[in-house]
Every structure is written in structure tokens, then in C-alpha cells.
Design an enzyme around this catalytic site. Structure first.
Site, PDB file in Angstrom:
ATOM      1  N   GLU A  34      -7.193   2.771  -0.604  1.00  0.00           N
ATOM      2  CA  GLU A  34      -5.785   2.852  -0.171  1.00  0.00           C
ATOM      3  C   GLU A  34      -5.665   3.604   1.154  1.00  0.00           C
ATOM      4  OE1 GLU A  34      -3.083   1.731  -1.817  1.00  0.00           O
ATOM      5  OE2 GLU A  34      -3.723   1.432  -3.895  1.00  0.00           O
ATOM      6  N   ALA A  54       1.739   1.914  -3.533  1.00  0.00           N
ATOM      7  CA  ALA A  54       0.610   2.390  -4.344  1.00  0.00           C
ATOM      8  C   ALA A  54       0.154   3.779  -3.896  1.00  0.00           C
ATOM      9  CB  ALA A  54      -0.540   1.390  -4.256  1.00  0.00           C
ATOM     10  N   LEU A  98       0.834  -1.205   0.000  1.00  0.00           N
ATOM     11  CA  LEU A  98       0.000   0.000   0.000  1.00  0.00           C
ATOM     12  C   LEU A  98       0.867   1.252   0.000  1.00  0.00           C
ATOM     13  CD1 LEU A  98      -2.923  -1.000   2.387  1.00  0.00           C
ATOM     14  CD2 LEU A  98      -2.898  -0.936  -0.104  1.00  0.00           C
ATOM     15  N   THR A 128      -8.534   5.617   4.000  1.00  0.00           N
ATOM     16  CA  THR A 128      -9.420   6.785   3.853  1.00  0.00           C
ATOM     17  C   THR A 128      -8.687   8.061   4.272  1.00  0.00           C
ATOM     18  OG1 THR A 128     -10.309   6.720   6.109  1.00  0.00           O
ATOM     19  CG2 THR A 128     -11.427   5.337   4.473  1.00  0.00           C
TER      20      THR A 128
HETATM   21  P1  TGC Z   1      -0.126  -1.620  12.857  1.00  0.00           P
HETATM   22  O1  TGC Z   1      -0.029  -2.402  14.140  1.00  0.00           O
HETATM   23  O2  TGC Z   1       0.049  -0.125  12.895  1.00  0.00           O
HETATM   24  O3  TGC Z   1       0.944  -2.166  11.804  1.00  0.00           O
HETATM   25  C1  TGC Z   1       1.114  -3.555  11.588  1.00  0.00           C
HETATM   26  C2  TGC Z   1       2.516  -3.773  11.043  1.00  0.00           C
HETATM   27  O4  TGC Z   1       2.657  -3.129   9.757  1.00  0.00           O
HETATM   28  C3  TGC Z   1       3.716  -2.131   9.809  1.00  0.00           C
HETATM   29  N1  TGC Z   1       3.253  -1.003   8.982  1.00  0.00           N
HETATM   30  C4  TGC Z   1       3.696  -0.771   7.746  1.00  0.00           C
HETATM   31  N2  TGC Z   1       4.640  -1.382   7.021  1.00  0.00           N
HETATM   32  C5  TGC Z   1       4.865  -0.908   5.770  1.00  0.00           C
HETATM   33  N3  TGC Z   1       4.173   0.125   5.236  1.00  0.00           N
HETATM   34  C6  TGC Z   1       3.217   0.743   5.948  1.00  0.00           C
HETATM   35  N4  TGC Z   1       2.513   1.745   5.394  1.00  0.00           N
HETATM   36  C7  TGC Z   1       2.941   0.312   7.261  1.00  0.00           C
HETATM   37  N5  TGC Z   1       2.058   0.686   8.224  1.00  0.00           N
HETATM   38  C8  TGC Z   1       2.260  -0.130   9.278  1.00  0.00           C
HETATM   39  C9  TGC Z   1       3.855  -1.798  11.277  1.00  0.00           C
HETATM   40  O5  TGC Z   1       5.139  -1.299  11.556  1.00  0.00           O
HETATM   41  C10 TGC Z   1       3.617  -3.167  11.920  1.00  0.00           C
HETATM   42  O6  TGC Z   1       4.788  -3.939  11.713  1.00  0.00           O
HETATM   43  P2  TGC Z   1       5.225  -5.071  12.784  1.00  0.00           P
HETATM   44  O7  TGC Z   1       6.550  -5.540  12.305  1.00  0.00           O
HETATM   45  O8  TGC Z   1       5.281  -4.373  14.122  1.00  0.00           O
HETATM   46  O9  TGC Z   1       4.173  -6.120  12.732  1.00  0.00           O
HETATM   47  O10 TGC Z   1      -1.487  -2.003  12.162  1.00  0.00           O
HETATM   48  P3  TGC Z   1      -3.001  -1.726  12.583  1.00  0.00           P
HETATM   49  O11 TGC Z   1      -3.732  -3.018  12.554  1.00  0.00           O
HETATM   50  O12 TGC Z   1      -3.060  -0.933  13.863  1.00  0.00           O
HETATM   51  O13 TGC Z   1      -3.534  -0.827  11.366  1.00  0.00           O
HETATM   52  C11 TGC Z   1      -3.057   0.441  11.157  1.00  0.00           C
HETATM   53  C12 TGC Z   1      -3.788   1.121   9.962  1.00  0.00           C
HETATM   54  C13 TGC Z   1      -5.216   1.447  10.316  1.00  0.00           C
HETATM   55  C14 TGC Z   1      -3.046   2.413   9.713  1.00  0.00           C
HETATM   56  C15 TGC Z   1      -3.710   0.268   8.696  1.00  0.00           C
HETATM   57  O14 TGC Z   1      -4.190  -0.975   8.868  1.00  0.00           O
HETATM   58  C16 TGC Z   1      -4.294   0.925   7.468  1.00  0.00           C
HETATM   59  O15 TGC Z   1      -3.539   1.537   6.721  1.00  0.00           O
HETATM   60  N6  TGC Z   1      -5.640   0.799   7.154  1.00  0.00           N
HETATM   61  C17 TGC Z   1      -6.173   1.250   5.890  1.00  0.00           C
HETATM   62  C18 TGC Z   1      -6.461   0.044   5.025  1.00  0.00           C
HETATM   63  C19 TGC Z   1      -6.158   0.284   3.582  1.00  0.00           C
HETATM   64  O16 TGC Z   1      -5.445   1.208   3.206  1.00  0.00           O
HETATM   65  N7  TGC Z   1      -6.675  -0.571   2.718  1.00  0.00           N
HETATM   66  C20 TGC Z   1      -6.401  -0.491   1.335  1.00  0.00           C
HETATM   67  C21 TGC Z   1      -6.875  -1.716   0.609  1.00  0.00           C
HETATM   68  S1  TGC Z   1      -6.164  -1.893  -0.991  1.00  0.00           S
HETATM   69  C22 TGC Z   1      -6.872  -0.702  -1.916  1.00  0.00           C
HETATM   70  O17 TGC Z   1      -7.621   0.117  -1.509  1.00  0.00           O
HETATM   71  C23 TGC Z   1      -6.458  -0.738  -3.326  1.00  0.00           C
HETATM   72  S2  TGC Z   1      -7.252   0.407  -4.339  1.00  0.00           S
HETATM   73  C24 TGC Z   1      -6.309   0.142  -5.681  1.00  0.00           C
HETATM   74  C25 TGC Z   1      -6.633   0.988  -6.859  1.00  0.00           C
HETATM   75  O18 TGC Z   1      -7.655   0.704  -7.533  1.00  0.00           O
HETATM   76  O19 TGC Z   1      -5.776   1.881  -7.189  1.00  0.00           O
HETATM   77  P1  FAD Z   2     -14.735   1.606   6.661  1.00  0.00           P
HETATM   78  O1  FAD Z   2     -13.425   1.098   7.132  1.00  0.00           O
HETATM   79  O2  FAD Z   2     -15.969   0.934   7.118  1.00  0.00           O
HETATM   80  O3  FAD Z   2     -14.841   3.154   7.034  1.00  0.00           O
HETATM   81  C1  FAD Z   2     -16.063   3.871   7.062  1.00  0.00           C
HETATM   82  C2  FAD Z   2     -15.783   5.256   7.659  1.00  0.00           C
HETATM   83  O4  FAD Z   2     -15.314   5.096   9.019  1.00  0.00           O
HETATM   84  C3  FAD Z   2     -14.703   6.021   6.916  1.00  0.00           C
HETATM   85  O5  FAD Z   2     -15.038   7.385   6.858  1.00  0.00           O
HETATM   86  C4  FAD Z   2     -13.469   5.835   7.782  1.00  0.00           C
HETATM   87  O6  FAD Z   2     -12.532   6.898   7.658  1.00  0.00           O
HETATM   88  C5  FAD Z   2     -14.096   5.807   9.181  1.00  0.00           C
HETATM   89  N1  FAD Z   2     -13.232   5.117  10.132  1.00  0.00           N
HETATM   90  C6  FAD Z   2     -12.888   3.796  10.155  1.00  0.00           C
HETATM   91  N2  FAD Z   2     -12.055   3.546  11.169  1.00  0.00           N
HETATM   92  C7  FAD Z   2     -11.846   4.723  11.800  1.00  0.00           C
HETATM   93  C8  FAD Z   2     -11.062   5.139  12.926  1.00  0.00           C
HETATM   94  N3  FAD Z   2     -10.302   4.280  13.598  1.00  0.00           N
HETATM   95  N4  FAD Z   2     -11.132   6.447  13.306  1.00  0.00           N
HETATM   96  C9  FAD Z   2     -11.885   7.335  12.617  1.00  0.00           C
HETATM   97  N5  FAD Z   2     -12.630   7.017  11.545  1.00  0.00           N
HETATM   98  C10 FAD Z   2     -12.605   5.737  11.144  1.00  0.00           C
HETATM   99  N6  FAD Z   2      -9.449  -2.906  -1.434  1.00  0.00           N
HETATM  100  C11 FAD Z   2      -8.576  -3.892  -1.778  1.00  0.00           C
HETATM  101  O7  FAD Z   2      -8.150  -4.669  -0.939  1.00  0.00           O
HETATM  102  N7  FAD Z   2      -8.186  -4.043  -3.062  1.00  0.00           N
HETATM  103  C12 FAD Z   2      -8.617  -3.229  -4.075  1.00  0.00           C
HETATM  104  O8  FAD Z   2      -8.210  -3.376  -5.235  1.00  0.00           O
HETATM  105  C13 FAD Z   2      -9.555  -2.187  -3.729  1.00  0.00           C
HETATM  106  N8  FAD Z   2     -10.094  -1.418  -4.725  1.00  0.00           N
HETATM  107  C14 FAD Z   2     -11.119  -0.566  -4.407  1.00  0.00           C
HETATM  108  C15 FAD Z   2     -11.825   0.059  -5.439  1.00  0.00           C
HETATM  109  C16 FAD Z   2     -12.911   0.876  -5.134  1.00  0.00           C
HETATM  110  C17 FAD Z   2     -13.709   1.491  -6.240  1.00  0.00           C
HETATM  111  C18 FAD Z   2     -13.271   1.108  -3.787  1.00  0.00           C
HETATM  112  C19 FAD Z   2     -14.428   2.021  -3.426  1.00  0.00           C
HETATM  113  C20 FAD Z   2     -12.575   0.491  -2.753  1.00  0.00           C
HETATM  114  C21 FAD Z   2     -11.506  -0.362  -3.062  1.00  0.00           C
HETATM  115  N9  FAD Z   2     -10.853  -1.082  -2.052  1.00  0.00           N
HETATM  116  C22 FAD Z   2      -9.941  -2.061  -2.381  1.00  0.00           C
HETATM  117  C23 FAD Z   2     -11.307  -0.982  -0.658  1.00  0.00           C
HETATM  118  C24 FAD Z   2     -10.850   0.287   0.053  1.00  0.00           C
HETATM  119  O9  FAD Z   2      -9.494   0.226   0.378  1.00  0.00           O
HETATM  120  C25 FAD Z   2     -11.738   0.458   1.290  1.00  0.00           C
HETATM  121  O10 FAD Z   2     -13.003   0.880   0.824  1.00  0.00           O
HETATM  122  C26 FAD Z   2     -11.152   1.448   2.278  1.00  0.00           C
HETATM  123  O11 FAD Z   2      -9.962   0.970   2.859  1.00  0.00           O
HETATM  124  C27 FAD Z   2     -12.158   1.778   3.402  1.00  0.00           C
HETATM  125  O12 FAD Z   2     -12.754   0.624   3.923  1.00  0.00           O
HETATM  126  P2  FAD Z   2     -14.370   0.526   4.064  1.00  0.00           P
HETATM  127  O13 FAD Z   2     -14.940   0.894   2.734  1.00  0.00           O
HETATM  128  O14 FAD Z   2     -14.684  -0.772   4.629  1.00  0.00           O
HETATM  129  O15 FAD Z   2     -14.744   1.702   5.054  1.00  0.00           O
END
Ligand code: TGC
Ligand code: FAD
Length: 400
Positions: free
Chosen positions: A379, A258, A255, A381
Site C-alpha cells: 500500500e 485501504a 489505496l 512503502t
Molecule cells: P500522480 O501523477 O501523483 O497521480 C496520478 C493521479 O492520481 C491522483 N492521486 C490520487 N487520487 C486519489 N487518491 C490518492 N491517494 C492519490 N494520489 C494521487 C493525482 O491527483 C493524479 O490525478 P489526475 O487527475 O491529475 O490524473 O502519480 P505518479 O505516477 O507520480 O505516482 C505517485 C505515487 C508514487 C505517489 C503513487 O503512484 C503511489 O502511491 N505509489 C505506491 C504504489 C502503491 O501504493 N501500491 C499499492 C498496491 S496495492 C497493495 O499493496 C495492496 S496490499 C493489500 C493488503 O493485503 O492489505
Molecule cells: P519497489 O517499488 O521496487 O521498491 C523497492 C525500494 O525502492 C523500496 O524501498 C522503495 O521505497 C524504494 N523506492 C522506489 N521508488 C522510490 C523513489 N521514487 N524514491 C525513493 N525510494 C524509492 N499489490 C497489489 O497490487 N495488490 C495486492 O493485493 C498486494 N498485496 C501485497 C501483499 C504482500 C505480502 C506484499 C509484500 C506486497 C503486496 N502488494 C500488492 C505489492 C506492494 O504494494 C508493493 O510491494 C509495494 O508497492 C512496493 O513495490 P515493489 O515491491 O515493487 O518495490
């Protein structure tokens, strides 16, 4: 052509909007890559994108073209299907793609940063040889499965899991919102192993019990195809497990890669909106004057180019740090959050400058604006990235 504000041409000087002459900080290779992608977007994306977006159809024929212009893993080594360039080149390419459409940039981001990168970084040599050349050439399409129906911002709670079965594992669970999944040949899936540790596993199309239904009804990122990943007792060879990482840092590292690209990409969408607004402000006459002569329009445009310029400098500096391996995840979060929000605000302002015409698909603002709502959310929020910055500066973790 000079892009400096002192240039004399009336419209052309604005065309690429490099107000602080960031081009001067770029190498010949960066400019060559940028120009090639810019031309490709003008020829292949701009003429068709409103139509595909309106019909909510992914222009699948562009997957090959993206490979040909080197949009998949520009900063990965050539021998593993990448472009062998640096991180700034990668950023510039994403920016030019997103000038066309965020969905097109998504097609490239997922393939390069979320599928090729984890295989390159965490895969075995056999896995790299088997998948990376085909992904780099666009013969295979990939997707990345982290998000689940009940675990979005909090991926560590995932329930997708696999159990041991000799030289195979049995995978169960579901992923949601997965870019490219319905057309993907391979999926890099993050799942819990029998010890409850997160591992990456490569699942191939056609494996029994694996399906990837499309998600319909998206009002955003309509030219990008999105779906689920469903695993019902899927037998996957153990050889498909990425051997060199376990834990959430595996997917989070991808991530970071990306999100870095998105920080650059969003600038492209902002530039496209700004460009349209600037032109319109010179052409549209009200009260016997071009609307660009009104102070309130100038305020909008001046603030837009100021914010774009700040974003360009932020991205460039982030790129310089990334080239030295020194861009921290929190710095990347700051740039992703700032630049996407900036682009969304600019899309809204540019739409206002167009008045009623701004809501039509004759202009790109509404499409960019709708797309950017997704980019603000995926990626990580907008608020999650704020909390990552908050954690970095205070040392206190809001997520625990
Ligand atoms: P936390 O305990 O903070 O971290 C777990 C372990 O990960 C390490 N770490 C990282 N390592 C590399 N890069 C980063 N950015 C890292 N952030 C944390 C951290 O040091 C730790 O390592 P270790 O060795 O101690 O185990 O994890 P947490 O469970 O408290 O979560 C923290 C949080 C909320 C920030 C994280 O989970 C998060 O970023 N949530 C957002 C989820 C997200 O971004 N999902 C994206 C899904 S993919 C997507 O949306 C693709 S869209 C693609 C497209 O169409 O372009
Ligand atoms: P939620 O996590 O349910 O969040 C809902 C709201 O609550 C948000 O406003 C958020 O900011 C807030 N919130 C949540 N936790 C907290 C907190 N601790 N404190 C304050 N506010 C909080 N994922 C993949 O794995 N692979 C992909 O290729 C991919 N592609 C995507 C393509 C599209 C078009 C979309 C819409 C999403 C895609 N995603 C993908 C998923 C995307 O990464 C998630 O939608 C995103 O990470 C948010 O998760 P959620 O939608 O479940 O929202």
C-alpha cells in the site's frame, strides 16, 4: 470497565490500553462494533493464528466469519453489501482485526476497500448488483491487481493492457504480489486501454487464459495467501470495465481507502505486543525483582504507550476528517507511515522485553514483527509515503 491509568485493578486496567480515554470520543455504535469484533478475534483468530502462520496457510474458513462480523466495507452502504457505518467504525474494526494478525486484517482490507469499494465507486449499476452482495456476504472472494513484476512503487508504468475485440477486450500482462489472488473468484485489475489510459476491469476466475499461481516462501504475512495474476489473451466482456474512472486516480483512490484502514489496523498489532510486554514485565523475575521495576524496562514501556497513544489520537482525528470527506491522501499517507512504523518499533521493543522467550511462538511479537515488514511496504512503502508528505509540504514532486 475504566481503562484510565488511575484505575485500581493491576492487570485488567492495562488490557486495552486506552491511556487518553479515546473511548469517550466514540459512539455507542462504535463501541458495539469494536466489542463484537474483539470477541470474534479472541474466539476465532487468537487460538489458531500461530499455527496457521507457522504452516504458512491461510485460514480460509475465516472469510465467511469476516463477512458475518461486517468486516467487508464497514463504511459502504448496506444496499451494496457494506456495513452502513462511518469511517471511524471502519478504522476500529481494522484495528481489532490486526490485533489478531495483519494477514487477517489484509483479508478484510482487500475485500472491502480494494474490491468492493472500486466497484461501488466506479462501477455500473449492473456491476454493483452482480458483485457487491456476493462480496459483502463472503460468497465471492476478491483481489486487487495493481502491482506488476517491474512496476511496484511506480504503477503508472504498468504494461498490462487490453485491446478492442467487438463486445469484448483481450487482456494481456501480469500482476505480482496480489493478496488473496489464488483463492479469488473475481479480480479488479488495472490495465491500460488502447489509448494508454489506466482502467479497471473485473476478471472472473475460470476465464480462459487467466491464472493466479500462489507465491511461496514468504517469511511475512504467512497466514495471508498471496499470488500472481497472469493474463494470456483473456477475453473479457466490455461490460466488465469499470465505466466511471480512468487514469491512476482510480486505483490510488482505492489505496487511500485501504491505507486509512491500515493506519488504524497497525495500532491493533502494536497493542497486542505492548500488552504481552507489559504482562511479562510484571511476571518475569530477575535480580529478585520483576523486570518491570528496572528503569530501562520502564523506559521501553513508557515510550511504547506514548507512541501508541499518539497513534490512536492521529487515527481518531483522521477518522473525524474522513467522516466529513476531508481526509486528504497526504494526511492518510502520514498516518499510514507513522502508525505502521510505530507498530514495528513496538514489536521489536516488546520482543526485547521478553528476552529469549520473545523469539518463540508462545508470544505474538515475532509474528507481528514479521507481518509488519510487509505492512510497511505494501500500500505504498515507508519511503514513498514520506515523499508524498514531502511533496505536500514543499509543493515539489520527487517522483517526476
Ligand atoms: P500522480 O501523477 O501523483 O497521480 C496520478 C493521479 O492520481 C491522483 N492521486 C490520487 N487520487 C486519489 N487518491 C490518492 N491517494 C492519490 N494520489 C494521487 C493525482 O491527483 C493524479 O490525478 P489526475 O487527475 O491529475 O490524473 O502519480 P505518479 O505516477 O507520480 O505516482 C505517485 C505515487 C508514487 C505517489 C503513487 O503512484 C503511489 O502511491 N505509489 C505506491 C504504489 C502503491 O501504493 N501500491 C499499492 C498496491 S496495492 C497493495 O499493496 C495492496 S496490499 C493489500 C493488503 O493485503 O492489505
Ligand atoms: P519497489 O517499488 O521496487 O521498491 C523497492 C525500494 O525502492 C523500496 O524501498 C522503495 O521505497 C524504494 N523506492 C522506489 N521508488 C522510490 C523513489 N521514487 N524514491 C525513493 N525510494 C524509492 N499489490 C497489489 O497490487 N495488490 C495486492 O493485493 C498486494 N498485496 C501485497 C501483499 C504482500 C505480502 C506484499 C509484500 C506486497 C503486496 N502488494 C500488492 C505489492 C506492494 O504494494 C508493493 O510491494 C509495494 O508497492 C512496493 O513495490 P515493489 O515491491 O515493487 O518495490
Amino acid at each position: 470497565m475504566s481503562h484510565s491509568p488511575s484505575s485500581s485493578s493491576k492487570v485488567d486496567k492495562y488490557q486495552f490500553h486506552d491511556y487518553y480515554n479515546v473511548d469517550e470520543l466514540l459512539s455507542e455504535d462504535h463501541l458495539l462494533a469494536r466489542d463484537a469484533v474483539r470477541e470474534w478475534v479472541k474466539k476465532e483468530v487468537t487460538p489458531i493464528i500461530e499455527d496457521y502462520s507457522e504452516r504458512a496457510e491461510c485460514p480460509k474458513h475465516l472469510f465467511k466469519g469476516l463477512a458475518e462480523i461486517g468486516a467487508y466495507g464497514p463504511s459502504l452502504p448496506v444496499e451494496y453489501g457494506g456495513g452502513g457505518m462511518d469511517e471511524i467504525a471502519y478504522g476500529i474494526i481494522m484495528s481489532e482485526l490486526e490485533r489478531g494478525d495483519s494477514g487477517i486484517r489484509s483479508m478484510a482490507s482487500v475485500q472491502g476497500s480494494l474490491v468492493m469499494y472500486p466497484i461501488y465507486r466506479f462501477g455500473s449499476e449492473e456491476q454493483k448488483q452482480k458483485y457487491l452482495p456476493k462480496l459483502g456476504s463472503g460468497e465471492y472472494i476478491g483481489c486487487f491487481g495493481l502491482t506488476e513484476p517491474d512496476h511496484g512503487s511506480n504503477p503508472s508504468g504498468m504494461t498490462t493492457n487490453f485491446k478492442d475485440d467487438g463486445d469484448h477486450v483481450i487482456l494481456n500482462g501480469a500482476k505480482m504480489w496480489i493478496t488473496n489472488s489464488p483463492v479469488a473468484d473475481v479480480a479488479v485489475v488495472w490495465a491500460k486501454n488502447p489509448e494508454g489510459k489506466i482502467q479497471g476491469i473485473i476478471v472472473e476466475k475460470g476465464m480462459e487464459g487467466f491464472s493466479a499461481p500462489e507465491i511461496h516462501g514468504k517469511l511475512s504475512l504467512r497466514a495471508s495467501i498471496t499470488g500472481e495474476l497472469v493474463f494470456e489473451d483473456v477475453r473479457v466482456p466490455k461490460a466488465n470495465i469499470l465505466p466511471n474512472v480512468s487514469g491512476l486516480k482510480g486505483p490510488l483512490s482505492c489505496l487511500s481507502k485501504a491505507r486509512y484502514g491500515i493506519a488504524w489496523g497497525a495500532i491493533g498489532a502494536a497493542l497486542d505486543c505492548y500488552d504481552a510486554a507489559l504482562r511479562y514485565s510484571q511476571e518475569r523475575i530477575q535480580f529478585d525483582k520483576p523486570i518491570g521495576q528496572f528503569q530501562l524496562t520502564q523506559k521501553k514501556l513508557a515510550e511504547m504507550i506514548t507512541e501508541i497513544t499518539k497513534a490512536q489520537l492521529l487515527a481518531w482525528r483522521l477518522g473525524s476528517l474522513a467522516n466529513k470527506g476531508m481526509a486528504s491522501p497526504a494526511q492518510i499517507s502520514m498516518a499510514k507511515r507513522n502508525n505502521v512504523h510505530m507498530a514495528l518499533e513496538i514489536a521489536r521493543e516488546a520482543r526485547q522485553i521478553h528476552g529469549g522467550m520473545g523469539i518463540t511462538n508462545e508470544y505474538p511479537m515475532m509474528r507481528h514483527m514479521m507481518n509488519l515488514e510487509t505492512v510497511l511496504t505494501y500500500e505504498g512503502t515507508h519511503d514513498v509515503h514520506l515523499l508524498i508528505t514531502g511533496m505536500d509540504v514543499t509543493g515539489l514532486n520527487a517522483f517526476k
